[in-house]
Scaffold this motif. Structure first.
Motif, PDB file in Angstrom:
ATOM      1  N   HIS A 405       1.137  11.860 -30.164  1.00  0.00           N
ATOM      2  CA  HIS A 405       2.633  11.236 -28.666  1.00  0.00           C
ATOM      3  C   HIS A 405       3.014  10.389 -28.889  1.00  0.00           C
ATOM      4  O   HIS A 405       3.985  10.443 -28.124  1.00  0.00           O
ATOM      5  CB  HIS A 405       1.384  10.870 -27.806  1.00  0.00           C
ATOM      6  CG  HIS A 405       0.546  12.241 -27.125  1.00  0.00           C
ATOM      7  ND1 HIS A 405       1.600  13.861 -25.980  1.00  0.00           N
ATOM      8  CD2 HIS A 405      -0.242  13.012 -27.071  1.00  0.00           C
ATOM      9  CE1 HIS A 405       0.535  14.386 -26.361  1.00  0.00           C
ATOM     10  NE2 HIS A 405      -1.226  14.202 -25.882  1.00  0.00           N
ATOM     11  N   ILE A 406       2.856   9.355 -29.811  1.00  0.00           N
ATOM     12  CA  ILE A 406       3.579   7.992 -29.844  1.00  0.00           C
ATOM     13  C   ILE A 406       4.613   8.853 -30.248  1.00  0.00           C
ATOM     14  O   ILE A 406       5.602   8.568 -29.740  1.00  0.00           O
ATOM     15  CB  ILE A 406       2.561   7.185 -30.577  1.00  0.00           C
ATOM     16  CG1 ILE A 406       2.355   6.548 -29.135  1.00  0.00           C
ATOM     17  CG2 ILE A 406       3.716   6.271 -31.001  1.00  0.00           C
ATOM     18  CD1 ILE A 406       2.691   6.287 -28.384  1.00  0.00           C
ATOM     19  N   LEU A 407       4.407   9.212 -31.841  1.00  0.00           N
ATOM     20  CA  LEU A 407       5.641   9.764 -32.738  1.00  0.00           C
ATOM     21  C   LEU A 407       6.541  10.005 -31.445  1.00  0.00           C
ATOM     22  O   LEU A 407       7.751  10.761 -31.945  1.00  0.00           O
ATOM     23  CB  LEU A 407       4.546  10.592 -33.867  1.00  0.00           C
ATOM     24  CG  LEU A 407       5.630  11.518 -34.804  1.00  0.00           C
ATOM     25  CD1 LEU A 407       6.960   9.979 -35.519  1.00  0.00           C
ATOM     26  CD2 LEU A 407       5.450  12.138 -35.452  1.00  0.00           C
ATOM     27  N   VAL A 408       6.247  11.420 -31.281  1.00  0.00           N
ATOM     28  CA  VAL A 408       6.884  12.549 -29.723  1.00  0.00           C
ATOM     29  C   VAL A 408       7.510  12.005 -29.229  1.00  0.00           C
ATOM     30  O   VAL A 408       9.167  11.847 -29.111  1.00  0.00           O
ATOM     31  CB  VAL A 408       6.267  13.595 -29.608  1.00  0.00           C
ATOM     32  CG1 VAL A 408       7.116  14.008 -28.447  1.00  0.00           C
ATOM     33  CG2 VAL A 408       5.196  15.039 -30.414  1.00  0.00           C
ATOM     34  N   ALA A 409       6.784  11.226 -28.698  1.00  0.00           N
ATOM     35  CA  ALA A 409       8.336   9.627 -27.420  1.00  0.00           C
ATOM     36  C   ALA A 409       9.180   9.055 -28.563  1.00  0.00           C
ATOM     37  O   ALA A 409       9.821   8.759 -27.657  1.00  0.00           O
ATOM     38  CB  ALA A 409       6.934   8.799 -27.188  1.00  0.00           C
ATOM     39  N   THR A 410       8.223   8.400 -29.435  1.00  0.00           N
ATOM     40  CA  THR A 410       9.865   7.859 -30.300  1.00  0.00           C
ATOM     41  C   THR A 410      10.971   8.425 -30.856  1.00  0.00           C
ATOM     42  O   THR A 410      12.223   8.378 -31.231  1.00  0.00           O
ATOM     43  CB  THR A 410       8.726   6.778 -32.038  1.00  0.00           C
ATOM     44  OG1 THR A 410       7.944   6.081 -31.118  1.00  0.00           O
ATOM     45  CG2 THR A 410      10.238   6.547 -32.918  1.00  0.00           C
TER      46      THR A 410
END
Length: 427
Positions: A405-410
């Motif tokens: 999720h952090i990767l997608v948001a980034t």
């Protein structure tokens, strides 16, 4: 001191007494006349008595060996009188509270301070006293809900902040600016504070909203630290609570959004000429991350069950994280020293592995000799590098679901910022 100022000071003393009296009277407002030991009139006069004692002190004992005797004498009389009447009321009501006696002593003291000392301090003390008295129900309720592990964590945090931190040396040790022991402990305190705030937010507001607010608060301090802390907490979740990694990811994304807004504010405050270059990309990236965080929080809000909360912060884990970030910052400074000003963009990228604020401050200080385009590129690269680094930290220290999720948001936020920068360059 002229008469006008004396009237102002005595008026402040009376106002402090009246404010305390309103709270005391309101709490026993249903009691019949004569059934309460002290109300609005009594406390107003207590404040006035403190002011009058201060005036007498100024008039009678200044320059003599008896300075302070008048105020102390009045204070003893007030304390004895209040104690006698409160004792009679306590016997009648089978009550053991001495709050009103202490409040009367403080009201008298603040009234004396208003006349003889700093009026601002007296005013602040009066407001604080009323706030403490009025928050009885909240404080009592909080104490009833307080657990030993929470109290222990708070004591450790306070000890680190007010006992350990002041005695540590503030001089760097080692090359390239070295490592400052006080800064390392300050970083540990910051990480522990982020974790503690997140824990309290989850207890009070529930997992989804608590993590979201805790992350936003953490982003005000350090989005990198908040992301690392949330990642660690996601890995420590029990299998039954594994879905709460989504809620923690929402908090980390919220921290990233706040961090971008903080960079906008910092650049605007230090280098307004650079703000047009960065405002739209940073604002759009912040909006995307905030939106993603909100979606995750709403999605998790419908999940059943409550998260089992453990330690507000584990001191060993906090120390390890602080040490890691300190090492990264040290490597960044060493690389910056070798690159020099000629490699500003590369040096900014390396420095941003730990923090963006240092890059923004450094670049702003290099204006106006440094051209706006280069400065904007340096800060932009630092922001992107920091966001990518946080995604890497998420994979290194957190659950896979959290990190994804952090990767997608980034990716979404960086993509939105890059598109905005390209459109801005073409305009």
């Amino acid at each position: 001191m002229d008469n006008i100022e004396l009237f102002q000071r005595l008026g402040l003393a009376i106002a402090i007494g009246a404010a305390v009296g309103v709270e005391r009277h309101w709490r026993e407002r249903d009691e019949p006349e004569g059934a309460r030991a002290a109300g609005i009139r009594t406390f107003t006069m207590v404040g006035m008595t403190g002011g009058v004692a201060g005036l007498l002190e100024r008039s009678l004992t200044v320059g003599t060996a008896y300075t302070g005797f008048v105020i102390v004498g009045f204070l003893i009389v007030v304390a004895i009188v209040m104690a006698i009447f409160e004792l009679r009321q306590a016997i009648a009501e089978q009550s053991y509270s001495v709050t009103s006696v202490i409040a009367a002593i403080l009201t008298f003291g603040l009234g004396a301070l208003a006349v003889t000392g700093d009026m601002v301090l007296a005013s602040a003390g009066g407001v604080s006293l009323v706030a403490i008295l009025a928050s009885r129900e909240f404080l009592h309720s909080a104490i009833r809900k307080l657990q030993w592990i929470e109290l222990r964590s708070a004591i450790i945090l306070l000890t680190m902040t007010f006992v350990l931190l002041p005695i540590l040396p503030n001089t760097p040790v080692g090359p390239y600016g070295g490592v400052v022991p006080r800064s390392v402990v300050l970083l540990a305190i910051m990480l522990a504070s982020i974790s503690f705030v997140g824990y309290i937010a989850v207890r009070m507001l529930g997992a989804s909203l608590g993590d979201l607010i805790g992350g936003a608060v953490g982003g005000l301090v350090s989005s990198t630290g908040a992301t690392v802390d949330f990642a660690r907490r996601s890995r420590e979740l029990e299998e039954a609570d594994a879905s709460d990694a989504i809620s923690l990811a929402a908090g980390a994304a919220a921290a990233g959004a706040v961090s971008l807004v903080r960079t906008i504010v910092l650049v605007g405050a230090l280098a307004m000429s650079l703000l047009p270059e960065l405002l739209v990309p940073l604002a759009l990236g912040a909006a995307v991350m905030a939106g993603y965080a909100t979606v995750l929080a709403r999605r998790q809000a419908g999940a059943a069950g409550e998260r089992s909360l453990g330690n507000p912060f584990e001191l060993t884990a906090v120390a390890k994280m602080a040490g890691l970030l300190t090492i990264v910052a040290f490597i960044a400074r060493a690389a910056t020293a070798h690159f020099g000003s000629a490699g500003l963009v590369a040096a900014s990228a390396i420095s941003a592995l730990a923090d963006v604020d240092a890059v923004a401050v450094t670049v702003a200080g290099m204006l106006p000799p440094l051209d706006i385009a280069t400065a904007g590129r340096a800060v932009g690269v630092a922001v992107v590098t920091n966001m990518v680094a946080k995604a890497v930290y998420a994979f290194a220290f957190g659950r896979r679901s959290f990190a994804m999720h952090i990767l997608v948001a980034t990716v979404l936020a960086v993509g939105a910022g890059v598109v905005a920068e390209r459109l801005q360059a073409m305009a």
